[in-house]
Write a protein that holds these residues in place. Structure first.
Motif, PDB file in Angstrom:
ATOM      1  N   PHE A 290       0.808  -1.215   0.000  1.00  9.22           N
ATOM      2  CA  PHE A 290       0.000   0.000   0.000  1.00  9.22           C
ATOM      3  C   PHE A 290       0.844   1.269   0.000  1.00  9.22           C
ATOM      4  O   PHE A 290       0.391   2.340  -0.397  1.00  9.22           O
ATOM      5  CB  PHE A 290      -0.953   0.014   1.209  1.00  9.22           C
ATOM      6  N   ASN A 291       2.105   1.152   0.445  1.00 12.66           N
ATOM      7  CA  ASN A 291       2.981   2.328   0.482  1.00 12.66           C
ATOM      8  C   ASN A 291       3.235   2.930  -0.894  1.00 12.66           C
ATOM      9  O   ASN A 291       3.664   4.077  -1.004  1.00 12.66           O
ATOM     10  CB  ASN A 291       4.327   1.948   1.098  1.00 12.66           C
ATOM     11  N   TYR A 292       3.007   2.147  -1.954  1.00 12.93           N
ATOM     12  CA  TYR A 292       3.202   2.686  -3.294  1.00 12.93           C
ATOM     13  C   TYR A 292       2.176   3.771  -3.615  1.00 12.93           C
ATOM     14  O   TYR A 292       2.330   4.491  -4.599  1.00 12.93           O
ATOM     15  CB  TYR A 292       3.106   1.580  -4.338  1.00 12.93           C
ATOM     16  N   TRP A 293       1.125   3.866  -2.800  1.00  7.54           N
ATOM     17  CA  TRP A 293       0.210   5.003  -2.922  1.00  7.54           C
ATOM     18  C   TRP A 293       0.620   6.070  -1.909  1.00  7.54           C
ATOM     19  O   TRP A 293       0.990   7.171  -2.269  1.00  7.54           O
ATOM     20  CB  TRP A 293      -1.238   4.554  -2.686  1.00  7.54           C
ATOM     21  N   THR A 294       0.562   5.699  -0.621  1.00  9.48           N
ATOM     22  CA  THR A 294       1.015   6.620   0.421  1.00  9.48           C
ATOM     23  C   THR A 294       1.140   5.891   1.741  1.00  9.48           C
ATOM     24  O   THR A 294       0.431   4.920   1.995  1.00  9.48           O
ATOM     25  CB  THR A 294       0.032   7.795   0.607  1.00  9.48           C
ATOM     26  N   PHE A 295       2.064   6.341   2.577  1.00  9.94           N
ATOM     27  CA  PHE A 295       2.124   5.926   3.969  1.00  9.94           C
ATOM     28  C   PHE A 295       1.860   7.190   4.774  1.00  9.94           C
ATOM     29  O   PHE A 295       2.777   7.909   5.161  1.00  9.94           O
ATOM     30  CB  PHE A 295       3.481   5.310   4.294  1.00  9.94           C
ATOM     31  N   ALA A 296       0.593   7.482   4.972  1.00  8.12           N
ATOM     32  CA  ALA A 296       0.172   8.750   5.562  1.00  8.12           C
ATOM     33  C   ALA A 296       0.817   8.987   6.917  1.00  8.12           C
ATOM     34  O   ALA A 296       0.882   8.086   7.759  1.00  8.12           O
ATOM     35  CB  ALA A 296      -1.348   8.764   5.693  1.00  8.12           C
ATOM     36  N   GLY A 297       1.306  10.204   7.118  1.00  6.56           N
ATOM     37  CA  GLY A 297       1.896  10.574   8.389  1.00  6.56           C
ATOM     38  C   GLY A 297       3.322  10.147   8.582  1.00  6.56           C
ATOM     39  O   GLY A 297       3.961  10.530   9.558  1.00  6.56           O
ATOM     40  N   VAL A 298       3.848   9.340   7.667  1.00  5.37           N
ATOM     41  CA  VAL A 298       5.226   8.871   7.791  1.00  5.37           C
ATOM     42  C   VAL A 298       6.072   9.305   6.595  1.00  5.37           C
ATOM     43  O   VAL A 298       7.082   9.977   6.744  1.00  5.37           O
ATOM     44  CB  VAL A 298       5.280   7.337   7.939  1.00  5.37           C
ATOM     45  N   ALA A 299       5.650   8.914   5.396  1.00  5.52           N
ATOM     46  CA  ALA A 299       6.445   9.215   4.206  1.00  5.52           C
ATOM     47  C   ALA A 299       5.657   9.981   3.147  1.00  5.52           C
ATOM     48  O   ALA A 299       6.211  10.347   2.128  1.00  5.52           O
ATOM     49  CB  ALA A 299       6.984   7.927   3.593  1.00  5.52           C
ATOM     50  N   GLY A 300       4.372  10.229   3.377  1.00  3.23           N
ATOM     51  CA  GLY A 300       3.587  10.935   2.371  1.00  3.23           C
ATOM     52  C   GLY A 300       3.359  10.080   1.150  1.00  3.23           C
ATOM     53  O   GLY A 300       3.439   8.857   1.197  1.00  3.23           O
ATOM     54  N   SER A 301       3.075  10.703   0.016  1.00  4.17           N
ATOM     55  CA  SER A 301       2.866   9.955  -1.216  1.00  4.17           C
ATOM     56  C   SER A 301       4.183   9.360  -1.690  1.00  4.17           C
ATOM     57  O   SER A 301       5.256   9.919  -1.454  1.00  4.17           O
ATOM     58  CB  SER A 301       2.276  10.849  -2.304  1.00  4.17           C
ATOM     59  N   PHE A 302       4.097   8.239  -2.372  1.00  8.94           N
ATOM     60  CA  PHE A 302       5.292   7.511  -2.772  1.00  8.94           C
ATOM     61  C   PHE A 302       6.156   8.329  -3.738  1.00  8.94           C
ATOM     62  O   PHE A 302       7.361   8.465  -3.550  1.00  8.94           O
ATOM     63  CB  PHE A 302       4.883   6.186  -3.421  1.00  8.94           C
ATOM     64  N   ALA A 303       5.533   8.893  -4.773  1.00  7.90           N
ATOM     65  CA  ALA A 303       6.299   9.663  -5.757  1.00  7.90           C
ATOM     66  C   ALA A 303       6.954  10.871  -5.108  1.00  7.90           C
ATOM     67  O   ALA A 303       8.113  11.208  -5.398  1.00  7.90           O
ATOM     68  CB  ALA A 303       5.395  10.090  -6.913  1.00  7.90           C
ATOM     69  N   ASP A 304       6.226  11.542  -4.213  1.00  4.21           N
ATOM     70  CA  ASP A 304       6.774  12.717  -3.546  1.00  4.21           C
ATOM     71  C   ASP A 304       7.942  12.339  -2.653  1.00  4.21           C
ATOM     72  O   ASP A 304       8.954  13.042  -2.585  1.00  4.21           O
ATOM     73  CB  ASP A 304       5.679  13.404  -2.738  1.00  4.21           C
ATOM     74  N   TYR A 305       7.827  11.189  -1.972  1.00  4.12           N
ATOM     75  CA  TYR A 305       8.918  10.761  -1.113  1.00  4.12           C
ATOM     76  C   TYR A 305      10.160  10.427  -1.933  1.00  4.12           C
ATOM     77  O   TYR A 305      11.281  10.746  -1.539  1.00  4.12           O
ATOM     78  CB  TYR A 305       8.509   9.547  -0.276  1.00  4.12           C
ATOM     79  N   GLN A 306       9.966   9.809  -3.077  1.00  6.32           N
ATOM     80  CA  GLN A 306      11.121   9.512  -3.929  1.00  6.32           C
ATOM     81  C   GLN A 306      11.839  10.787  -4.359  1.00  6.32           C
ATOM     82  O   GLN A 306      13.065  10.839  -4.411  1.00  6.32           O
ATOM     83  CB  GLN A 306      10.672   8.724  -5.160  1.00  6.32           C
TER      84      GLN A 306
END
Length: 404
Positions: free
Chosen positions: A197-213
């Motif tokens: 599910f993190n490939y969409w978002t890990f809310a509160g931890v890493a945000g959206s996957f693309a943005d975190y990358q």
């Protein structure tokens, strides 16, 4: 257990650092009872094209064609091919086999029809916040892969489970999509692996996957400019045997910044001590969940790409009990050029290619096609009896847009 695993791996790879896996070297997934069936799969022929994958240009392009997906990520689809081979040998998947009533919670049954996603049944997937977050993230991934496809999308019906670990019924032939499978258990062979599910978002931890990358790319720098330490944050009670030994092996070491915390304790300052993407500051990140005893025990959809030795090495392997951790760390802290090579391989393999948003969308669409090869074609309508006692046809399910 396995959601946190993927989160740790993504952080480690994205931060341009090494992953500490467990046990010695495994350059590919050991073949099990169903893996040997891969030898019967037809080879894939790609029409010659001038197009070549460029990570700067294409890493966040969700709309790559089937040929472009194969060209860019040729080794991404091992688990899909394995599952297709298994079901070719064991018969077509029927509607009863994707039933989710055996599940207590965290499961959804859905359908894709004419490029539209429908939710047919939700089994405790929205009441608990953790399952709601994961279920919606998976559905968003699926919907995004459908909408961005430039190729036909098959009509399929399927179910998925969002628990980190799911033990499928042993005395039935049920199948579902999930985040991990156990290699040593034959009843897991019939499962299909999906991106976390993190490939969409890990809310509160890493945000959206693309943005975190993007954030970790911005923080990228050579290893010699990073802290010569091993960093880890995690909850020990998730896997006390393995993680407890990690704490013991690193206690009091000059190269250790290893710390446990309680996710549920919002006052635990250690939860906030290492905000994302601070892992980028460290040369090494510990990774505790690749459970290996002579062979991999659990596998996610990309684990076959982990290489622990040779010119393509992209992780640093240590024994399961961490007994050689200090020896390995001492060596690579002294040989930073070798460590940098491994880190560079990890970045090239994972962050810039196989764990990109583009690769995630390509994996989903290949999964749709693979599932359609060995599964039934869903019926869009069902017959119901109205309040007047008259049978009538009714469209099945609720649209994705209405559900979310």
């Amino acid at each position: 257990m396995y959601g946190p695993l993927l989160r740790t791996v993504l952080i480690a790879i994205g931060a341009f650092i090494l992953i500490i896996a467990t046990f010695h070297a495994f350059s590919k997934v050991p073949t099990g009872s169903s893996d040997s069936l891969l030898s019967h799969l037809p080879s894939i022929s790609i029409t010659p094209s001038k197009w070549e994958y460029d990570s700067v240009r294409d890493a966040e392009d969700y709309s790559l064609t089937q040929d472009q997906c194969q060209s860019a990520f040729p080794n991404a689809y091992y688990e899909i091919d394995r599952a297709v081979a298994y079901w070719r040998q064991n018969g077509t998947i029927e509607p009863s086999q994707i039933d989710i009533n055996w599940r207590g919670d965290g499961a959804i049954r859905a359908m894709i029809h004419d490029r539209q996603l429908y939710i047919l049944q939700s089994k405790g997937a929205t009441q608990f916040h953790g399952w709601r977050e994961r279920s919606l993230a998976v559905l968003h991934q699926i919907n995004r892969a459908i909408l961005s496809s430039r190729d036909p999308v098959p009509n399929i019906e399927f179910s998925f489970v969002v628990n980190d670990r799911v033990d499928p019924p042993k005395n039935t032939n049920h199948t579902h999509w999930g985040f991990s499978r156990k290699l040593s258990a034959p009843n897991y062979d019939r499962l299909w692996l999906i991106p976390d599910f993190n490939y969409w978002t890990f809310a509160g931890v890493a945000g959206s996957f693309a943005d975190y990358q993007r954030k970790v790319r911005d923080h990228d720098r050579p290893m010699v400019e990073k802290r010569p330490e091993l960093v880890w944050r995690g909850a020990v009670d998730v896997n006390p045997g393995l993680r407890g030994r990690l704490l013991k092996a690193t206690k009091g070491k000059s190269w250790s910044d290893v710390m446990s915390f309680n996710w549920g304790n919002k006052t635990d300052v250690r939860v906030k001590k290492l905000p994302m993407p601070s892992h980028c500051r460290y040369q090494f990140t510990a990774h505790t969940e690749v459970t290996v005893v002579h062979e991999l025990e659990w596998i996610a959809n990309y684990y076959h790409l982990l290489v622990a030795e040779g010119p393509d090495q992209n992780i640093l392997g240590v024994k399961r009990d961490w007994s050689d951790l200090e020896e390995k760390l001492d060596y690579y802290l002294e040989h930073t050029e070798e460590a940098q090579r491994i880190a560079d391989n990890g970045v090239a393999t994972f962050r810039d290619r196989y764990l990109t948003p583009a690769a995630e969308a390509c994996y989903w669409r290949r999964l749709f096609d693979g599932w359609a090869e060995v599964s039934f074609t869903p019926e869009a309508y069902e017959t119901v009896t109205n309040e007047d006692g008259v049978e009538e046809s009714k469209w099945r399910g609720m649209s994705f847009e209405e559900f979310v």
